[in-house]
Design an enzyme around this catalytic site. Structure first.
Site, PDB file in Angstrom:
ATOM      1  N   GLY A  67      41.765 -10.850  77.654  1.00 34.84           N
ATOM      2  CA  GLY A  67      42.683 -10.785  78.782  1.00 34.84           C
ATOM      3  C   GLY A  67      42.672 -12.073  79.557  1.00 34.84           C
ATOM      4  CD  GLU A  83      45.527 -14.432  78.881  1.00 34.58           C
ATOM      5  OE1 GLU A  83      44.661 -14.659  78.020  1.00 34.58           O
ATOM      6  OE2 GLU A  83      45.761 -15.214  79.822  1.00 34.58           O
ATOM      7  N   PRO A 104      36.747  -1.966  94.521  1.00 35.11           N
ATOM      8  CG  PRO A 104      36.831  -1.501  96.807  1.00 35.11           C
ATOM      9  CD  PRO A 104      36.997  -0.861  95.467  1.00 35.11           C
ATOM     10  CD  GLU A 137      29.823 -14.442  68.820  1.00 34.21           C
ATOM     11  OE1 GLU A 137      29.064 -13.764  68.136  1.00 34.21           O
ATOM     12  OE2 GLU A 137      29.455 -15.125  69.800  1.00 34.21           O
TER      13      GLU A 137
END
Lengths: 257, 257
Positions: A67, A83, A104, A137
């Site tokens: 991402g 992405e 949060p 990787e």
DNA sequence: TAAATAGTGTCTCTTAGACATTATGGT
DNA sequence: ACCATAATGTCTAAGAGACACTATTTA
């Protein structure tokens, strides 16, 4: 009050604003492994997710979902597709939105609200890429393994759990199975793909249900060649099996009738 | 490389970051209007959405979905619930996430990624509030009216369209009808609520289907009083109608069997 | 001929769908 | 008696679910 006054009074400068809005992608694929029994038989299939190993802080060295951050000029879905292509080379795949992750503290870099997507990718597309670039990787892991035994970055375990739950539901309620199948497939293959994603799916008379019920007739149809002859396949069985293809129709589902 | 180096290298300061992440809420309710025919009959029901009139730039004076910016300390859902309560006084209602709206330019105030939620609110809860505070101009509008004839702020028409589409689907595939019904209801009421949300829903033998099919038996059950006697209602009909209640069970849906 | 998958026959019970019919009680 | 809603009777066709059985080809 002039518009510029208004505009100034709404300036975001005086509020705390998010530090980023990334898209994270749960890439599912189903691997096929031929049994080496010699005899023709259905391959062993397994549901896997693609993860990348983080090269930098935070969670350096840990496995994470691919991402990256959205840009001001793109929608979230465009971010996810970009992405996806940057990190795996695959494009034009089935992508669906999963949800927002905004707890949060979920990202030590700050106030970062992430948007999760599911990608369903045919193994063939992914395998091609795997060899191509090994700069980063990457790894394919069995979904159960990834969920139970791996330590993942951020809240990616939670995202993966939600994604898995969603595709199990969707596998039965829609025709997403086609993302894991060739255009023409046998009912044995379809049955196996469904069971790979939904282990509890046991439908004894699977062929019968598909072929003999009118309400499901429209979902798929027998594959035919140019002459209108029914096509069969002996890839996985001695006895030729009828090939089918999805029509694109998906029936509405209702609990009331 | 020390962690603080890493941390510095990831600082969001050098990237463009979003200017805000609000939640917008599509508040659905079903209004009930008694027919003044004198005779007992089912009330006319209508699906409505709650909108507020914007008091400031941008889109000043236009109708918009209630909503507001998220804070660093809350999840998006908490934001949605907070805004919902601040703007309408209702709490503890059915709220579900709809999706992210991130098209560039969707908000003239900047790069603002919005998160849409659907709230399904019983008219009783909303009516109570309507009278309470009239500081802010709010309005209930028929969904078709709002979608077709009103000019809405931002991309709120698109959000509303998506929300409407989603609750039509969910109305048939889940038991969200209960959000618009009292705890005990007649099958006539349920049928009417479903048709209010899904105009195309025509089920001739509705009662028969609910009461006589085993697969749907578990979804709702006959309401009984303390003595175990079946409860009926004559609120909407001369002949007493059996009351039902949802059990909480929702059957899995599948296109394959 | 055994193995592995594909597909059918047959039976019973349930459900879908259509329509007619009866039930209830107030105006 | 009429109305609006609630609920059942009855019939036919279709589907579900279980299990045994047949089909096809190669090792």
């Amino acid at each position: 009050m002039s518009q510029s006054d208004n505009e100034r009074s709404y300036s975001s400068a005086k509020y705390r604003t998010p530090d980023g809005a990334p898209a994270d992608i749960v890439i599912f694929t189903i691997t096929k492994q031929e049994k080496r029994s010699g005899k023709k038989s259905l391959p062993v299939r397994e549901l896997k997710v693609l993860l990348i190993r983080r090269k930098a802080w935070p969670f350096q060295g840990m496995w994470a979902l691919p991402g990256g951050f959205s840009k001001e000029t793109e929608t979230m879905e465009v971010t996810a597709r970009r992405e996806l292509e940057e990190e795996t080379g695959v494009r034009d795949v089935h992508l669906e939105y999963l949800g927002v992750y905004s707890a949060p503290g979920r990202d030590p870099r700050g106030w970062i609200i992430s948007h999760a997507y599911c990608a369903l990718v045919n193994e063939a597309l992914l395998a091609h890429r795997q060899a191509a670039d090994d700069a980063e990787e990457v790894g394919l892991f069995a979904i159960d393994d990834a969920l139970e035994n791996m330590e993942l970055a951020f809240d990616h375990r939670e995202i993966m759990r939600d994604a898995y739950s969603k595709i199990r539901e969707q596998m039965l309620a829609s025709t997403i199975a086609k993302q894991f199948l060739p255009e023409r497939f046998t009912l044995g293959e379809l049955h196996q793909v469904i069971r790979t994603v939904v282990p509890g799916f046991e439908e004894h008379n699977f062929i019968r249900k598909i072929t003999s019920t009118q309400s499901r007739k429209g979902i798929m149809e027998e594959a035919r060649d140019a002459n209108g002859e029914k096509q069969t396949s002996i890839e996985y069985s001695q006895r030729p099996a009828q090939l089918y293809r999805f029509t694109g129709y998906e029936p509405p589902l209702s609990i009331y009738g």
